[in-house]
Motif scaffolding. Structure first.
Motif, PDB file in Angstrom:
ATOM      1  N   ILE A 197       0.822  -1.213   0.000  1.00  0.00           N
ATOM      2  CA  ILE A 197       0.000   0.000   0.000  1.00  0.00           C
ATOM      3  C   ILE A 197       0.860   1.269   0.000  1.00  0.00           C
ATOM      4  O   ILE A 197       0.331   2.369  -0.131  1.00  0.00           O
ATOM      5  N   TYR A 250      -6.323   5.250   7.266  1.00  0.00           N
ATOM      6  CA  TYR A 250      -6.697   3.966   6.658  1.00  0.00           C
ATOM      7  C   TYR A 250      -5.440   3.149   6.359  1.00  0.00           C
ATOM      8  O   TYR A 250      -5.374   1.948   6.650  1.00  0.00           O
ATOM      9  N   MET A 255      -4.374  -0.463   7.700  1.00  0.00           N
ATOM     10  CA  MET A 255      -4.112  -1.620   6.841  1.00  0.00           C
ATOM     11  C   MET A 255      -2.745  -2.214   7.137  1.00  0.00           C
ATOM     12  O   MET A 255      -2.579  -3.434   7.185  1.00  0.00           O
ATOM     13  N   PHE A 280      -3.022  -4.099  10.396  1.00  0.00           N
ATOM     14  CA  PHE A 280      -3.821  -5.306  10.271  1.00  0.00           C
ATOM     15  C   PHE A 280      -3.067  -6.370   9.489  1.00  0.00           C
ATOM     16  O   PHE A 280      -2.988  -7.531   9.914  1.00  0.00           O
ATOM     17  N   TYR A 295      -1.979 -10.034  10.199  1.00  0.00           N
ATOM     18  CA  TYR A 295      -2.632 -11.075   9.406  1.00  0.00           C
ATOM     19  C   TYR A 295      -1.620 -11.907   8.628  1.00  0.00           C
ATOM     20  O   TYR A 295      -1.851 -13.095   8.377  1.00  0.00           O
ATOM     21  N   ALA A 329     -15.396   2.657   3.199  1.00  0.00           N
ATOM     22  CA  ALA A 329     -13.965   2.371   3.031  1.00  0.00           C
ATOM     23  C   ALA A 329     -13.603   1.084   3.762  1.00  0.00           C
ATOM     24  O   ALA A 329     -12.915   0.218   3.218  1.00  0.00           O
ATOM     25  N   LEU A 330     -14.090   0.946   4.985  1.00  0.00           N
ATOM     26  CA  LEU A 330     -13.706  -0.228   5.767  1.00  0.00           C
ATOM     27  C   LEU A 330     -14.470  -1.469   5.347  1.00  0.00           C
ATOM     28  O   LEU A 330     -13.894  -2.548   5.211  1.00  0.00           O
ATOM     29  N   THR A 347     -13.281  -2.875   1.961  1.00  0.00           N
ATOM     30  CA  THR A 347     -11.942  -3.437   2.093  1.00  0.00           C
ATOM     31  C   THR A 347     -11.998  -4.818   2.735  1.00  0.00           C
ATOM     32  O   THR A 347     -11.416  -5.776   2.230  1.00  0.00           O
ATOM     33  N   PHE A 348     -12.727  -4.895   3.848  1.00  0.00           N
ATOM     34  CA  PHE A 348     -12.718  -6.168   4.565  1.00  0.00           C
ATOM     35  C   PHE A 348     -13.556  -7.217   3.850  1.00  0.00           C
ATOM     36  O   PHE A 348     -13.267  -8.408   3.956  1.00  0.00           O
ATOM     37  N   PHE A 363     -11.047  -8.578   1.591  1.00  0.00           N
ATOM     38  CA  PHE A 363     -10.101  -9.420   2.342  1.00  0.00           C
ATOM     39  C   PHE A 363     -10.726 -10.783   2.634  1.00  0.00           C
ATOM     40  O   PHE A 363     -10.101 -11.821   2.447  1.00  0.00           O
ATOM     41  N   GLY A 403      -7.549  -4.249  -0.716  1.00  0.00           N
ATOM     42  CA  GLY A 403      -8.834  -3.552  -0.622  1.00  0.00           C
ATOM     43  C   GLY A 403      -8.920  -2.415  -1.613  1.00  0.00           C
ATOM     44  O   GLY A 403      -9.961  -2.184  -2.238  1.00  0.00           O
ATOM     45  N   VAL A 404      -7.826  -1.701  -1.784  1.00  0.00           N
ATOM     46  CA  VAL A 404      -7.810  -0.570  -2.708  1.00  0.00           C
ATOM     47  C   VAL A 404      -7.956  -1.080  -4.147  1.00  0.00           C
ATOM     48  O   VAL A 404      -8.601  -0.450  -4.978  1.00  0.00           O
TER      49      VAL A 404
END
Lengths: 468, 399
Positions: A258, A313, A317, A320, A324, B180-181, B184-185, B188, B204-205
């Motif tokens: 990212i 954000y 990410m 996370f 992850y 946005a969240l 994205t998730f 995922f 996600g983007v």
């Protein structure tokens, strides 16, 4: 009262608080035609002093070598790269405002574009210093360019550091062209108002024979659109490549996909913050209130809210995915950032970049000048710390025996402070001798510039500004 | 000019055909499920994500228009509001995927959860309970917000109350954060999670970038159909198509930027746990798709859509949209299906069945709802600006 005025959704904000073209010209040209004020002279002297500090520090560095900095194993990149990325990030708002907002027909940009373009150029100059002086053997600095030489030595084309050289120099060149082209009609205005022969002569050279004919304007508009289209990808490319400096590596905490858009968002974020800091001062000092209105500041605050949230954000990410991924090194890097020896820098970053701009959700804060001034400064502190946090990840590398605590030396600190002298000197000269705002463009967004102005049948009052 | 001039009585046709396609697709889906469960789930998930992306992308478009207080898009916004409001139906269409369990998400397999070291480490996130809670949250939030925007906007058709626009502007800010969240998730969980070992912060983007491209394709094609049906060139103006075309072009470049950055950083660092993703997509015929996407999703549309002659020509622009929408489908196919078919792509009955089933119901529900109220938000206070705005192009076209 300013609050609640825009509850009417059809309201088109008044971008310029006067209906008089001549007054606009006066607001912008008079500071350049009168004698410098004492404040300006004092500020210039202060900037020059800092500039000389910077020159002294760089001279000392060249004499002694990079050992005078705090860089060492394992933190081989210290403040120099932090300062480089910080300044280059600041230089991003200029092109965003000039090019991207132009393509989106955001007419409010006219009040701030010149200002941020100038800021871009000076910020990129400050940024360019750091990689240059970081090389150690300054006498072979030409190695950064692929210049044919008798030793057969070439830069490594696979290195993002070389891409940086191209990206930043392209960005600088296009930004200067864009800035200068926009200046031409305004320089002609200056020329036409010149009262002394010398001033008139000099300005006539730089105004390139601009006469304001329809054909001139047509060429100008066309060139402006093309330059805007060319520089739009640059907004993304420069900071993407800066992010590659870190992200192509295998260092935990640096290598994450990212990074490119995250760096671009952060760059625009800090660029807007510094434009606003400086604009608030200039607005006060030069009395630009009629042209730089609360509406403009409100929009800039919203931009900071947006880009600050995007940065938040990206932080989220990163955290996370570090968890992850299940990769223990990645997990440790982020654990160490937030709770390790440099925890304080991480939390300064989070509070300044993610939490502070959230205050802009509130309209009262978006319209409160002292608070927004403080927030813009906090954002720039936070964005400096963001780069610091990234670079400092190195202090705990793969080899625990080499772990160490990085500290800057006084040379690091004063070199950084000195770059404000460079920036300030150029910026003050710009404010004094060049049109701070784009005179012609500001006039273009006034309702009076509409050919149908006053023609009630075609254009009822308030329906003139149609670009949004 | 009376205000009823903006109450359009025409209806968009094709509803029964799409319903028929949906029913036929559903039957074929059952057949393909009987033949091969794996094929069916791969295809169904791909088609689902394609139509979901149209809805979530449209949801994005709607709240961005409110946040930017944009006037240009008013007349075409109803299309996006309506298709975003398909999101609650999408929750129903997702049920087969949920029932698929470990046939869709391999980590749901008890064996894998217990014995796979990486999956075990991620247990705090990758566990069935949390997965379904998240899923309910995504669809719950999407339902609330998408229905809010459609209903409020329709209410405004009658009341013409400008305060509703102000209110929607405020809700849009919250919608942005939620969107946005959640998107994205979702990506995922249900796309990246198909390979529970692989990860990318950009994922996600990437899904978002594709969904916005798709959304513009849908918006332009539907608006073109409405323009033809109603014959109202003063409402669905050439300038609208031009501007939507510009945004399509821009977002497609954004998709490329995101896709390239993700690929490039993984390729350069060359770390096995990451390169695996591209390794899988270099096998067999997947390699062909991997190499095709940069050309057909980016280079060709980039050159094609650059000219404003194309963007102002509705037929030419529609051709570009059909092309790009197809590419978006192939992109999703390329993201999802290598997890099911390692040896190579095989497009078959199950893919056609899933597209017919989900697409048929999706479009039927969309058209039915679009026809049930005015085709444009005629009560929007910015309507007048939308009908007269000038995007700076001087042409000799006759409107």
């Amino acid at each position: 009262m300013i609050l609640h005025r825009d509850d009417d959704p059809t309201r088109r904000p008044t971008l310029v608080e006067t209906g008089d073209f001549h007054e606009v010209t006066d607001i912008i040209t008079i500071p350049a035609e009168t004698k410098p004020t004492a404040t300006w002279v004092i500020l210039l002297l202060m900037s020059l002093s800092l500039l000389s500090v910077m020159v002294g520090m760089i001279g000392y560095l060249f004499w002694e070598g990079t050992g005078v900095w705090g860089v060492n194993v394992p933190v081989g990149w210290g403040w120099a790269i932090v300062n480089f990325v910080w300044w280059i990030g600041i230089g991003h708002a200029g092109t965003l405002i000039s090019a991207i907002l132009f393509l989106f027909r955001q007419r409010w940009r006219t009040a701030i574009n010149r200002f941020s373009e100038a800021m871009t150029i000076f910020a990129v100059m400050c940024a360019g210093i750091f990689p240059g002086i970081h090389v150690g053997r300054i006498w072979v600095i030409y190695f950064v360019f692929p210049i044919p030489n008798s030793m057969g030595v070439w830069p490594n084309f696979r290195s993002p550091l070389l891409w940086d050289v191209f990206a930043v120099s392209t960005y600088f060149t296009v930004s200067v062209l864009f800035w200068y082209m926009g200046l031409i009609p305004d320089l002609a205005t200056f020329r036409d108002r010149a009262t002394t022969k010398v001033r008139g002569f000099i300005l006539s050279i730089f105004a390139l024979g601009w006469r304001g004919s329809a054909r001139h304007w047509q060429n100008y508009e066309r060139a402006y659109l093309i330059l805007a289209a060319i520089s739009t990808p640059l907004v993304l490319s420069v900071h993407s490549i800066v992010s590659f400096d870190f992200a192509v590596s295998k260092v935990p905490g640096w290598h994450t996909t990212i990074f490119p858009p995250y760096f671009v968002a952060g760059a625009v974020f800090s660029g807007f913050a510094l434009v606003e800091t400086l604009l608030l001062i200039a607005r006060q000092v030069f009395g630009l209130h009629k042209v730089v209105r609360m509406h403009h500041l409100d929009n800039m605050n919203k931009f900071m809210l947006l880009t600050g949230s995007l940065v938040g954000y990206a932080y989220g990410m990163e955290l996370f995915i570090a968890w992850y991924s299940g990769n223990m090194y990645e997990r440790f890097a982020f654990y160490n950032r937030a709770l390790g020896e440099y925890w304080w820098s991480y939390w300064i970053m989070v509070s300044c970049n993610v939490i502070a701009p959230q205050l802009f959700w509130f309209k009262k804060i978006r319209f409160n000048i002292p608070i927004m001034f403080i927030i813009t400064i906090l954002i720039n502190i936070g964005m400096w710390f963001e780069r610091f946090v990234i670079v400092i990840t190195l202090h705990a590398d793969f080899l625990p025996s080499s772990w160490g605590y990085y500290r800057p030396t006084w040379v690091d600190i004063w070199t950084y402070i000195g770059t404000f002298g460079l920036f300030g000197t150029f910026f003050l000269l710009f404010l004094k001798y060049l049109p701070q705002l784009a005179i012609a463009e500001v006039k273009g967004v006034m309702p009076e510039a509409n050919p149908h102005f006053g023609d009630d049948h075609h254009a009822p009052a308030g329906a003139n500004a149609k670009g949004h | 000019m009376s205000k009823d001039n903006y109450r359009l009585n025409d209806k968009l046709g094709g509803g029964p055909i799409f319903l028929g396609a949906g029913v036929l697709g559903a039957v074929l889906c059952v057949v393909s499920f009987m033949q091969n469960r794996k094929d069916f789930f791969a295809s169904y998930l791909t088609a689902f994500c394609f139509f979901l992306a149209i809805s979530t992308g449209s949801f994005f478009f709607v709240f961005v228009q409110h946040l930017a207080r944009s006037a240009w898009s008013v007349t075409i916004r109803r299309v996006s509001e309506t298709v975003a409001a398909n999101l609650p139906w999408m929750a129903l269409l997702f049920i087969p995927v949920v029932l698929g369990g470990k046939d869709v998400l391999p980590w749901l397999d008890k064996n894998m959860m217990a014995n796979d070291a990486l999956v075990h480490m991620k247990h705090g996130y990758l566990n069935p309970t949390f997965l379904y809670i998240r899923l309910a949250a995504y669809f719950g939030l999407w339902t609330v917000f998408s229905l809010y925007f459609l209903r409020t906007s329709r209410k405004q058709d009658e009341s013409k109350d400008p305060a509703l626009t102000t209110q929607m502007g405020k809700v849009a800010a919250g919608a942005a954060a939620v969107f946005a969240l959640s998107q994205t998730f979702f990506a995922f969980d249900w796309i990246m999670g198909l390979d529970p070992h692989w990860f990318s912060t950009m994922f996600g983007v990437y899904f978002f970038a594709g969904s916005v491209v798709l959304q513009y394709c849908f918006l332009i094609l539907t608006s073109a159909a409405l323009r033809r049906k109603t014959g109202r060139k003063d409402i669905f103006r050439t300038d609208h198509f031009h501007d939507a075309g510009k945004l399509l072009f821009g977002h497609n470049v954004f998709w490329t930027y995101i896709g390239f950055s993700q690929f490039f950083l993984i390729w350069y660092a060359n770390m096995p746990e990451e390169t695996l993703f591209f390794q899988h997509r270099a096998a067999g015929s997947w390699k062909f798709i991997s190499l095709m996407l940069p050309w057909c999703h980016f280079a060709i549309p980039f050159l094609y859509l650059m000219s404003w002659h194309v963007k102002r020509n509705i037929v030419a622009l529609s051709v570009g949209c059909v092309w790009l929408a197809t590419m978006c489908y192939i992109d999703l196919y390329w993201l999802i299906q290598p997890n099911f078919h390692q040896a190579g792509a095989h497009f078959g009955l199950s893919d056609i069945a899933s597209i017919l089933a989900i697409g048929g119901f999706f479009l039927f529900l969309f058209i039915r709802r679009l026809n049930s109220a005015n085709l444009i938000p005629s009560g929007d206070p910015r309507l007048a600006d939308c009908l007269t705005y000038d995007n700076g192009v001087i042409t000799n076209e006759q409107h």
